[in-house]
Design a protein around this motif. Structure first.
Motif, PDB file in Angstrom:
ATOM      1  N   LEU A 142       0.854  -1.189   0.000  1.00 46.92           N
ATOM      2  CA  LEU A 142       0.000   0.000   0.000  1.00 46.92           C
ATOM      3  C   LEU A 142       0.887   1.235   0.000  1.00 46.92           C
ATOM      4  O   LEU A 142       1.758   1.380   0.866  1.00 46.92           O
ATOM      5  N   HIS A 143       0.676   2.102  -0.980  1.00 44.52           N
ATOM      6  CA  HIS A 143       1.406   3.376  -1.052  1.00 44.52           C
ATOM      7  C   HIS A 143       0.411   4.503  -0.836  1.00 44.52           C
ATOM      8  O   HIS A 143      -0.605   4.568  -1.525  1.00 44.52           O
ATOM      9  N   TYR A 144       0.736   5.384   0.103  1.00 47.23           N
ATOM     10  CA  TYR A 144      -0.260   6.369   0.542  1.00 47.23           C
ATOM     11  C   TYR A 144       0.406   7.746   0.632  1.00 47.23           C
ATOM     12  O   TYR A 144       1.304   7.947   1.450  1.00 47.23           O
ATOM     13  N   ALA A 145      -0.044   8.662  -0.221  1.00 45.51           N
ATOM     14  CA  ALA A 145       0.513  10.016  -0.235  1.00 45.51           C
ATOM     15  C   ALA A 145      -0.419  10.991   0.471  1.00 45.51           C
ATOM     16  O   ALA A 145      -1.628  10.995   0.236  1.00 45.51           O
ATOM     17  N   ALA A 146       0.152  11.803   1.353  1.00 47.95           N
ATOM     18  CA  ALA A 146      -0.610  12.867   2.015  1.00 47.95           C
ATOM     19  C   ALA A 146       0.316  14.078   2.127  1.00 47.95           C
ATOM     20  O   ALA A 146       1.516  13.979   1.830  1.00 47.95           O
ATOM     21  N   ARG A 147      -0.227  15.218   2.553  1.00 50.11           N
ATOM     22  CA  ARG A 147       0.633  16.403   2.611  1.00 50.11           C
ATOM     23  C   ARG A 147       1.605  16.312   3.782  1.00 50.11           C
ATOM     24  O   ARG A 147       2.760  16.703   3.668  1.00 50.11           O
ATOM     25  N   SER A 148       1.091  15.798   4.917  1.00 49.75           N
ATOM     26  CA  SER A 148       1.988  15.648   6.069  1.00 49.75           C
ATOM     27  C   SER A 148       1.443  14.563   6.983  1.00 49.75           C
ATOM     28  O   SER A 148       0.284  14.136   6.831  1.00 49.75           O
ATOM     29  N   ASN A 149       2.247  14.180   7.905  1.00 48.21           N
ATOM     30  CA  ASN A 149       1.872  13.189   8.901  1.00 48.21           C
ATOM     31  C   ASN A 149       0.568  13.588   9.616  1.00 48.21           C
ATOM     32  O   ASN A 149      -0.343  12.781   9.764  1.00 48.21           O
ATOM     33  N   ASP A 150       0.443  14.861  10.004  1.00 48.27           N
ATOM     34  CA  ASP A 150      -0.729  15.322  10.759  1.00 48.27           C
ATOM     35  C   ASP A 150      -2.003  15.253   9.926  1.00 48.27           C
ATOM     36  O   ASP A 150      -3.095  15.092  10.453  1.00 48.27           O
ATOM     37  N   LEU A 151      -1.855  15.467   8.602  1.00 44.53           N
ATOM     38  CA  LEU A 151      -3.040  15.505   7.739  1.00 44.53           C
ATOM     39  C   LEU A 151      -3.354  14.135   7.150  1.00 44.53           C
ATOM     40  O   LEU A 151      -4.209  14.008   6.285  1.00 44.53           O
ATOM     41  N   CYS A 152      -2.666  13.127   7.624  1.00 45.00           N
ATOM     42  CA  CYS A 152      -2.786  11.794   7.030  1.00 45.00           C
ATOM     43  C   CYS A 152      -3.774  10.948   7.836  1.00 45.00           C
ATOM     44  O   CYS A 152      -3.446  10.421   8.901  1.00 45.00           O
ATOM     45  N   ALA A 153      -5.009  10.828   7.327  1.00 48.94           N
ATOM     46  CA  ALA A 153      -6.028  10.071   8.038  1.00 48.94           C
ATOM     47  C   ALA A 153      -5.640   8.595   8.103  1.00 48.94           C
ATOM     48  O   ALA A 153      -5.083   8.067   7.140  1.00 48.94           O
ATOM     49  N   PHE A 154      -5.930   7.967   9.207  1.00 46.87           N
ATOM     50  CA  PHE A 154      -5.674   6.534   9.446  1.00 46.87           C
ATOM     51  C   PHE A 154      -4.185   6.187   9.491  1.00 46.87           C
ATOM     52  O   PHE A 154      -3.815   5.025   9.343  1.00 46.87           O
TER      53      PHE A 154
END
Lengths: 320, 327
Positions: A142-154
């Protein structure tokens, strides 16, 4: 609204990130609760200020969990208002209607390895898929891109349950996810993407360039794809003997339903093919992602939720 | 087996028989209608004799009547749960179910039977889940798995086939299964259209259609494996005995999308009625005569009654003549 809906009560609301809330929906009649497979979604119907919001949301349930349906929604100010209504108006204890679970994004049966690629809230279908793959002992990453750790749901959930399979990418920290994750995978690998249209197009194109056959590339869109400007056109309905005008800002399906035609539909974004209707005359500007290129060439059909007449102010005849 | 003398209330056969025609002509088409109410089960007074026959066939001819792939087990549990939920919701006098997490107690009050099992644990049932639940319902239950955008026959309990074989069809893809349907009557791509329709079916919106043929004598298990036993009876039909010997055989077929496995449950409830009884309904008598008179030979051959079609027509003509002379 479709007649076949399930009455649910909002049992629990949780903050999964500053922008994402998850909602546990419990059917009023649990005796008939249907389980849901990985990749399923439901259409939700939320009424606010005279507006009825119809939105499709992936179910994040582990397919083994029964007794409730769970969705996760990102608050989006740019959208038509469904997500804002869910975030700002819906409270625990509220009653609302959802569709039965539908699955237009199922896992391949024959895949030897599954590569799941999520951007932002696109993570939702993969939460259920990861649970299913893990339970069945299948190989996946599973590869999961988000803006930052804090904004990364789950983030913490995935980190604790699938630490070996999950890779995070935080763009604010200079770590961007690239299409490279699909390159040099074993034969028999299937790739799945969920995210904004731009990301899906980029990843689908890259996957093809790496040699993935179309049958091994899977994706789900949140919104209809952008196929350029919409023009008005005219439709003749053969069976009901009517002529209706489709203006530039409306879909053919909207107009059919407005005129009381019993036209079939489901996803409303050109993904599921439910709204296919036979075309008796006229050329079609296909804007769906359901029909293959070959079918678009050979079959005289139209997906009424997104496709239009090819010629501006032109006319098509439907078998309706 | 001890049958409880539970009473299944019902109207006479003629008043509840699913007559499958609404016009004077019959051809192949996708004649599916939305199924409302959305139930799998019909429980008729024939329940006891049909369940007894089903279990006998499953005992003596297991390979012929039940087939499955290991990858269908998850869907089999899903089907068992769906049918048990319907049983207790619609027929609480006939069935009950107690659940304590995954520990379930199922009771069939019609048969006076009880089964405790752990949901999801194969070893806790005497047979596979589809086989188990099929032994409590009159319907044949077929599971079509949807794998990589195609439908395959992945499991099925089929005791009352209209001359087709689950042992032969297991693992086949939808188009292969339907290859025998005569091409001139399916039109261009009808089977493909039906398949596309099935692929787009959604949970909560089941469909139904009737299929039909003729069967000589009251024989539900007309399997190709035992053709020698029932097929030769066709030779006995005459214009005089057709009323008692020949039955209209109607399959009430229902299709359900299964939301967990994403496959399809195909249920078949077979009803038989003698032509003598059927023609007591005057409208059906004329309509059925017209259908049979109009039916192309290729279709009559495919349905297996071309060899005695003329005798049935003569019988129906006589019945019509009798009723006109009374007036």
């Amino acid at each position: 609204m479709s007649a076949n809906t399930i009455d649910v009560v909002v049992e629990e609301i949780r903050n999964e990130s500053p922008q994402v809330k998850s909602f546990k929906l419990k059917p009023s009649d649990t005796s008939r609760l249907l389980r849901c497979g990985a990749g399923s979604h439901v259409k939700t119907y939320v009424q606010f200020d005279q507006n009825l919001f119809e939105n499709n949301y992936s179910l994040i349930n582990d397919p083994d969990q029964s007794g409730y349906y769970q969705i996760a929604i990102r608050r989006s100010d740019e959208s038509k208002g469904g997500s804002v209504c869910w975030h700002d108006q819906v409270k625990e204890g509220d009653q609302l209607k959802i569709s039965y679970p539908k699955n237009h994004f199922s896992l391949s049966f024959s895949a030897k390895h599954h590569v799941l690629i999520a951007a932002g809230i696109g993570i939702t279908p993969f939460i259920a898929m990861a649970a299913d793959l893990k339970k069945k002992g299948k190989s996946f990453e599973l590869h999961y891109a988000a803006r930052s750790n804090d904004l990364c749901a789950f983030h913490s959930f995935l980190n604790s349950v699938y630490p070996d399979e999950t890779q995070f990418y935080f763009s604010k920290q200079g770590n961007r996810m690239t299409t490279d994750v699909m390159n040099n995978q074993p034969i028999g690998t299937h790739v799945y993407f969920c995210g904004p249209e731009k990301m899906i197009n980029e990843y689908a194109e890259a996957a093809r360039s790496y040699g993935y056959p179309d049958s091994n590339i899977h994706f789900e869109l949140f919104v209809p794809p952008d196929f350029g400007p919409m023009e008005p056109f005219q439709v003749k309905l053969n069976k009901s003997n009517k002529i209706v005008e489709v203006p530039e800002d409306k879909s053919l399906l909207d107009i059919l339903l407005k005129h009381g035609i019993d036209a079939p539909y489901s996803c409303k974004i050109g993904g599921c093919g439910s709204c296919q209707v036979d075309v008796l005359e006229g050329e079609v500007d296909h804007r769906d992602l359901f029909l293959t290129d070959k079918e678009k060439e050979e079959k005289s059909v139209i997906c009424t939720c997104v496709s239009r007449a090819k010629v501006k102010n032109g006319s098509i005849v439907l078998d309706l | 087996m001890v049958f409880q003398s539970a009473n299944i209330m019902s109207k006479p056969l003629l008043d509840r028989f699913p007559f499958p025609f609404d016009s004077d002509s019959y051809r192949y088409s996708n004649n599916s209608r939305k199924l409302d109410p959305p139930n799998v089960l019909d429980i008729t007074p024939e329940y006891f004799e049909e369940i007894k026959l089903k279990r006998k066939l499953l005992e003596n001819r297991k390979e012929q009547t039940f087939q499955s792939f290991p990858h269908s087990i998850e869907a089999q549990w899903e089907i068992l749960e769906m049918i048990m939920n319907e049983m207790i919701a619609n027929h609480p006098n006939y069935f009950s179910l107690k659940k304590e997490r995954d520990y379930w107690i199922f009771q069939n009050h019609l048969l006076g039977e009880e089964q405790t099992f752990t949901f999801g644990d194969l070893s806790s049932l005497p047979c596979e889940p589809l086989d188990f639940i099929g032994r409590h319902v009159q319907e044949d239950l077929i599971y079509l798995g949807q794998r990589d955008g195609k439908l395959y026959m992945d499991a099925g309990q089929l005791c009352f086939p209209a001359d087709w074989s689950i042992a032969f069809d297991l693992g086949m893809e939808f188009l292969e299964i339907h290859t025998p349907v005569p091409q001139p009557f399916t039109g261009t791509g009808l089977v493909e259209k039906v398949r596309d329709f099935l692929l787009r079916m959604e949970a909560g919106e089941p469909w139904t259609r009737y299929n039909w043929t003729l069967t000589v004598e009251h024989i539900l298990d007309t399997a190709p494996e035992t053709f020698g036993e029932w097929g030769t009876k066709k030779e006995n039909v005459t214009a005089f005995n057709a009323g008692q010997l020949v039955n209209l055989r109607v399959e009430d077929q229902r299709l359900f999308r299964l939301p967990l496995s994403n496959g399809i449950l195909f249920s078949i409830h077979t009803h038989l009625i003698t032509l003598e009884e059927l023609t007591n309904n005057a409208q059906w008598k004329y309509q059925f005569y017209n259908i049979l008179d109009d039916i192309p030979n290729e279709l009559a051959e495919y349905k297996g009654f071309i060899s005695y079609k003329d005798k049935v027509l003569k019988y129906l003509e006589q019945r019509i003549a009798d009723s006109s002379s009374i007036k």
